[in-house]
Design an enzyme around this catalytic site. Structure first.
Site, mmCIF file in Angstrom:
data_model
loop_
_atom_site.group_PDB
_atom_site.id
_atom_site.type_symbol
_atom_site.label_atom_id
_atom_site.label_comp_id
_atom_site.label_asym_id
_atom_site.label_seq_id
_atom_site.Cartn_x
_atom_site.Cartn_y
_atom_site.Cartn_z
ATOM 1 N NE ARG A 142 -3.698 0.196 2.485
ATOM 2 C CZ ARG A 142 -3.725 1.069 3.479
ATOM 3 N NH1 ARG A 142 -2.962 0.905 4.532
ATOM 4 N NH2 ARG A 142 -4.516 2.112 3.422
ATOM 5 C CE LYS A 207 1.449 -5.505 6.363
ATOM 6 N NZ LYS A 207 1.130 -4.199 5.833
ATOM 7 N NE ARG A 342 1.411 6.585 10.982
ATOM 8 C CZ ARG A 342 2.366 7.371 10.533
ATOM 9 N NH1 ARG A 342 3.230 7.907 11.373
ATOM 10 N NH2 ARG A 342 2.461 7.640 9.253
HETATM 11 C C1 BTN Z 1 0.361 -3.922 2.238
HETATM 12 O O1 BTN Z 1 1.063 -2.939 1.982
HETATM 13 O O2 BTN Z 1 0.162 -4.287 3.396
HETATM 14 C C2 BTN Z 1 -0.270 -4.713 1.102
HETATM 15 C C3 BTN Z 1 0.689 -5.743 0.588
HETATM 16 C C4 BTN Z 1 0.142 -6.574 -0.554
HETATM 17 C C5 BTN Z 1 1.213 -7.480 -1.129
HETATM 18 C C6 BTN Z 1 0.658 -8.441 -2.127
HETATM 19 S S1 BTN Z 1 1.768 -9.751 -2.517
HETATM 20 C C7 BTN Z 1 0.725 -10.256 -3.813
HETATM 21 C C8 BTN Z 1 0.233 -9.013 -4.497
HETATM 22 N N1 BTN Z 1 1.196 -8.571 -5.475
HETATM 23 C C9 BTN Z 1 1.725 -7.397 -5.162
HETATM 24 O O3 BTN Z 1 2.599 -6.806 -5.845
HETATM 25 N N2 BTN Z 1 1.215 -6.944 -4.020
HETATM 26 C C10 BTN Z 1 0.245 -7.868 -3.471
#
Ligand code: BTN
Length: 349
Positions: A142, A207, A342
Site C-alpha cells: 500500500r 504484521k 496508528r
Molecule cells: C500492504 O502494503 O500491506 C499490502 C501488501 C500486498 C502485497 C501483495 S503480494 C501479492 C500481491 N502482489 C503485489 O505486488 N502486491 C500484493
C-alpha cells in the site's frame, strides 16, 4: 520430504529468461527441494547442461533470496528443504470449493502478481483469475511501498474478479476481504490474529499479512477487482531484514500443523466465500464482526491525513467501512484511501 511438481505457465513475461532456462530452473528447484546436497556434476547431468550453467541458475535463485548453501566438494543444498507450490493439487482442491475462479496460474517468478493480473485482464476480460507466485521482483504494498517477496518463503497471490457492482458499492470490499482472512487465520491459530484497519493482519502488533485491493470500473454497475494478498509464512531474518516494521510468520503461530499449500487453499476459498457474501449482502454482511476482529478497538489511535493528525479512540466501524474515532469534538469517521491509522505508540502505520 515429498518432491512436488511446480507447474507454471509458459508466458515469456513470467520469468525474465528464455523458456529453456525457466524449465531448467523449475527442474533444479524440484531436485533441490528435499534439502539434500547435490553436486554440480549430478545436477548438470540431470538437466543436460554444463556445470557452469548450473552455477548460473543457482546464482539466479540466490538473487531471488532463496537460501542455498554452496559447499566446495559437496555441491548445493537448500537448508531444511522447501515446499514448492503444487499447482495441480491446488486446482483440484479449489475446483470443488470455489465459484468465482476459472483459472489458476502458478508462476515461478514475476514482477508482481497484481501487475500480472492487470495485464491478463486486458487480454481476457470477464474470467476470474488467480495468480500465485513463488517470488516477486517488484511486489507492491500500500501507499507506493514495496513488498519483500523472497522465493518460496511466503505466500504472494492476486485474485482478479469482475463483479456486477459499481465503484460506489465497493466502499467496504477490501475490509470485508481482510475480515474474512482474519477469521480463516484465526481458525488455524486458535484466535491469535487481528485486523488493523484497513488492511493489515497482525499478531500482537506484528504484521502477518497485507492486502492490497485495486478497483476499476464505472460508478454504477460493473467493476474489476484486483485483490492482492501477501502473507508471511516462514521468512528468515536474512530475507525479511529490510522490512521497516515488526513482522511475524504464520508457521510460528499455527495451532495445528499445516503446509503452505493447505494454507493457500483455505485462504483462496475464504476469499471466494467473502466475494459471494459481499455480492449478496454488501459490507452489512460483515461489519457486525468488526469489534471482535479489530486490533485497536477502544485503544488510543491517531489518524494521519495528508497534512494533519487526528487523535482519539477507535470505537467502531460504519456500514460503509469507514472507521469511527472518538475525538475531543465527538465521533469522527474516516475512509481508507491515503489515510493511515496508528496506535499512539507506533512509529509507523
Ligand atoms: C500492504 O502494503 O500491506 C499490502 C501488501 C500486498 C502485497 C501483495 S503480494 C501479492 C500481491 N502482489 C503485489 O505486488 N502486491 C500484493
Amino acid at each position: 520430504m515429498k518432491k512436488m511438481v511446480i507447474k507454471s505457465t509458459d508466458k515469456s513475461s513470467v520469468v525474465r529468461c528464455n523458456t529453456s532456462v525457466k524449465a531448467n530452473i523449475d527442474r533444479l528447484l524440484i531436485l533441490l527441494s528435499d534439502g539434500e546436497f547435490y553436486s554440480g556434476e549430478y545436477l548438470a547431468k540431470e538437466l543436460g547442461v554444463t556445470r557452469t550453467a548450473i552455477w548460473k541458475l543457482i546464482k539466479k535463485l540466490k538473487s531471488w533470496q532463496l537460501n542455498i548453501y554452496s559447499v566446495r566438494g559437496r555441491g548445493y543444498k537448500i537448508p531444511g528443504g522447501i515446499e514448492l507450490l503444487d499447482g495441480s493439487r491446488l486446482r483440484e482442491d479449489l475446483k470443488l470449493r470455489s465459484s468465482h475462479f476459472n483459472r489458476i496460474d502458478i508462476l515461478t517468478s514475476i514482477d508482481s502478481t497484481a501487475d500480472y493480473l492487470s495485464r491478463e485482464w486486458q487480454l481476457n476480460r470477464g474470467k476470474g483469475i488467480v495468480c500465485v507466485a513463488e517470488h516477486q521482483t517488484a511486489g507492491r504494498g500500500r501507499k507506493g511501498r514495496g513488498w519483500t517477496s523472497p522465493f518460496a518463503a511466503n505466500l504472494y497471490f492476486s485474485i482478479g474478479v469482475s463483479l456486477p457492482l459499481g465503484m460506489t458499492a465497493l466502499g467496504g470490499f477490501s475490509l470485508a476481504i481482510g475480515m474474512s482472512l482474519a477469521k480463516i487465520l484465526n481458525k488455524m491459530t486458535a484466535q491469535k490474529i487481528k485486523l488493523k484497519w484497513p488492511n493489515d493482519l497482525v499478531f500482537e502488533g506484528k504484521k502477518l499479512a497485507g492486502i492490497l485491493v485495486e478497483a476499476s470500473g464505472d460508478s454504477n454497475d460493473s467493476s474489476f477487482l484486483n485483490i492482492g494478498v501477501g502473507l508471511n509464512w516462514d521468512m528468515h531474518q536474512n530475507q525479511g531484514g529490510v522490512i521497516d516494521q515488526p513482522w511475524v510468520n504464520l508457521k510460528d503461530l499455527l495451532a495445528v500443523e499445516m503446509t503452505r499449500n493447505q494454507v493457500l487453499v483455505n485462504l483462496l476459498s475464504g476469499v471466494d466465500e467473502a466475494i459471494e457474501r459481499y455480492l449478496t449482502k454488501g459490507f452489512k454482511g460483515f461489519y457486525a464482526e468488526w469489534k471482535a476482529l479489530s486490533a485497536l478497538i477502544l485503544q488510543p489511535v491517531s489518524i494521519h491525513l495528508a497534512h494533519s493528525v487526528v487523535s482519539g479512540v477507535e470505537v467502531g466501524i460504519e456500514e460503509s467501512g469507514a472507521i469511527q474515532i472518538k475525538t475531543a469534538s465527538g465521533i469522527e469517521t474516516f475512509h481508507s484511501g491515503e489515510v493511515s491509522l496508528r496506535k499512539n505508540s507506533d512509529l509507523d502505520g
